[in-house]
Design an enzyme around this catalytic site. Sequence first.
Site, short mmCIF file in Angstrom:
data_model
loop_
_atom_site.label_atom_id
_atom_site.label_comp_id
_atom_site.label_asym_id
_atom_site.label_seq_id
_atom_site.Cartn_x
_atom_site.Cartn_y
_atom_site.Cartn_z
N CYS A 154 15.17 -9.59 38.78
CA CYS A 154 14.52 -10.55 37.88
C CYS A 154 15.42 -11.76 37.63
O CYS A 154 15.01 -12.90 37.79
CB CYS A 154 14.15 -9.90 36.55
SG CYS A 154 12.84 -8.68 36.71
N HIS A 155 16.67 -11.49 37.20
CA HIS A 155 17.55 -12.61 36.88
C HIS A 155 18.95 -12.43 37.47
O HIS A 155 19.91 -13.01 36.99
CB HIS A 155 17.63 -12.81 35.36
CG HIS A 155 16.29 -12.96 34.73
ND1 HIS A 155 15.63 -11.89 34.16
CD2 HIS A 155 15.45 -14.02 34.63
CE1 HIS A 155 14.45 -12.30 33.71
NE2 HIS A 155 14.31 -13.57 33.98
N GLY A 156 19.05 -11.54 38.49
CA GLY A 156 20.28 -11.43 39.24
C GLY A 156 21.45 -10.78 38.52
O GLY A 156 22.55 -11.33 38.51
#
Lengths: 190, 291, 423
Positions: A154-156
């Site tokens: 999703c956001h690394g």
Amino acid sequence: MASEIDETNRRDFLMIATGAFAAVGGAAALWPMIDQMNPDASALSLASVEVDLSPIEEGQAITVVWRGKPVFIRNRSKQEIDEAMATKVEDLPDPEARNAAISDDAPASDVNRTKKGKENWLVLVGICTHLGCIPKGQRIGDSKGEFGGWFCPCHGSHYDTSGRIRKGPAPRNLDVPPYEFISDSKIKIG
Amino acid sequence: MNRLVGAISAFCSVCFVLAGLWLGSANSPAFAASEAPHTGMQSWTFSGVFGHFDRAQLQRGYKVYQEVCSNCHGMRLLSFRNLGEAGGPEFSEAEVKAIAAGFQVVDGPNRDGEMFERDGKPSDRFVSPFKNDNEARSANNSALPPDLSVIGKARGLHREVPWYLAPFNWLQEIAAGYQEGGADYMFALLTGYAEAPSDFKLAEGMEYNKVFPGHQIAMPPPLSDEAVEYTDGTPQTVTQYARDLSAFFMWAADTKLEQRKQLGFRVMIYLLILTVLLYLAKRKLWSRVKH
Amino acid sequence: MSHESTYKPNSNFEKWMDERLPIIRMSAEISSFPTPRNLNYLWTFGGILTFCLVVQIVTGIILAMHYTPHVDYAFDSVQHIKRNVNFGWLLQGIHMVGGSMFFLAVFVHMFRGLYYGSYKAPREILWILGVVLLLLMMATAFMGYVLPWGQMSFWAATVITNLFSAIPLIGESIVQWLWGGFSVDNPTLNRFYALHFLLPFMIFGVVVLHIWALHVTGNNNPIGIDVKGKQDTLAFHPLYTLKDGFALAVFAILFAWFVFYAPDYLGHPDNYIQANPLQTPPHIVPEWYFLPFYAILRAIPSKLLGVIAMVSSILVLFILPWLDTSRVRSAKFRPLYRIFFWIFVVTCLGLGYLGAKPPEGNYLIFARLFTAYYFIHFLIVIPMLGLIERPKPTPNSISESVLGKSKGGGGQPDAVPAAPENR
């Protein structure tokens, strides 16, 4: 005439007592309406789940459901354990163990995130501590991130082989749920 | 005039509650059990404002259900954990676990896609004796043994009174908080088996019962003296079994009965005080205007 | 009786607000609304009904969070609410008993209107909106009763929807349209749930219109003569709010008694048996508040005419303001109407009693007699009475009757005879 009545009664004890008494009752009546949204008796009674670990080969992982949440159970290889052990706590973005079984301020060393004598078993709540996505790394072929653990697409966020956050926006290590070994190859979560 | 009405309604509401508290608290002789046939209102510990269950009675009732009724009747809405919850039989946690573990529960599918049986857990529902209604029918001479989860509320006993007495009957039942019709009926039914009168034509496989509508019931008399062993010295008679079972079914249908009545008492006291306060405040305010 | 606004903004903020959204002005208007000074406790039921509606909407929304509108799960989900959900037993109990309490209050409210002539000019629209509210309440209550999916739910749904089959030619198609199938089944339950959720908000909307209309005409009052000026009225707050509050507390005691000590008393045991489309219970009866209408339905030995009679028994209320020819409002000054009013009350209670009895023998005879009187009352007695009755003299004003009463102290209101035209 009306305002006259208003004026003389504003400080009247009887009026204040009645108003206060009614307000207390009204406030008390709110509680059932709030509490009904809490987990109900049937949900609370399902709060523990037993898992048989024997079919999980070294290097494999399974996901089980506990309280509607995914729980990652990984049978770590020697190499993965060594990597996790070698990492210095000072290098971690989140230095706390996040283990339900031990105190909050314990350091996030690998031993503090597993059970003694069962260091190959890593049990984690599989929910990214950033915004609640489920990290990749369970299935064969999944990206395990730069640190060989899990990677949240999703956001690394990158987690290591002890489930600790190493890189990315997630603020905390993956939580270790309350669990215990009820036999050599069986655990009870919750 | 208005003042009078106000005073009267305040007075009436106080009287109403007090009458209810009195009617509801006393196991008054009016409700006393009449022997054979037991078709009247029985005296129950759980009737009235301060009603509560007798733990030992519920535990006995569960035993009778378990050893006798559960061969044909399920109670699918109950979970084993209910047996340990406050306001019920209140078995200890260990006892509940042991009871649950005594049952095989179908779970699954497992990793191979198969359903499997495992020991019951407190969170599991009661295990029904039949897989579905059709199996139940086919095993019981095509009569369906009903699920007993809410049977305590699904049955009732209503007194037939002449029309001019009906309002008084309603008022009395409301003031007494009469909710035990189900238990009264169960008790009457379980003790109501008898020889059919000679002029009564009983169908094949049916039993005569004085209480059952139409007097023909497919269920054979389930209870007999000494059929279930009581360890606490309670008499092992059909009447006692029926009484304990009826109480157990009432609890099963209304597991929150005790909480309801306890909270209700506090709410009633609160409302009475509020009513009096509002009345006094209202009277004080209105005394300053002509109306 | 709309009056000049007396509200003056007290602060700069109130002034700023008043020029944009005059909501403070509105509440000031409501609390200072000139209300006749002689209202008795029967006038507190408007407030009680508002309370009932709010309670039903709040508990209903909560129940909707836990309920499952599906034939396989509905019954069990209601049991789940009562057994497992925190305070579910309380919220479900309040909602279930609340329906009955709502109707109890609305019946008192309606009979109040009938006794004191509150339906007459200029309050015809106010009354008609009230009848609309009654119809909406009945529809809501009926569909709500279906949701627990017990035997009574199922068979009530079947019987009531089948009433539409009495309509010639298109009846059958209408019934299938209502069901969404060829019997009461999952589509029916699902749509009833949606509508049961929707209708209370429509009720709320009509209540707003009802109160709006009330604030245009002003309250009727026990002596039924118009407010003549300031000396006849009192500000609504705090005098009437306290009086309403006290009455509401008394009502709440009765309400709570049922919730805590007799929650199932007003219901039927059969509704604790899960719906079974293959077996009708031996005695199906509607909830108590529908019994009078049910008795009218069964009193007529023809399907179509029975349905027409039942529907007419409510529709006749719409034209009541024009059926009544008397120029005096309150039954206080109408000696003959007062007698017939009480006969009518007995008729309604009798129909209610008979609605729960099997339609045979004497029960049927009396049900027919009462049904006949129900319509005779509206269609013949009320129009005739206005022509033949000699009303007692009415006081000149409310304030005069109030002051006269406290001065005289006797049973006879020392009123000045007034011509009916002056009422």
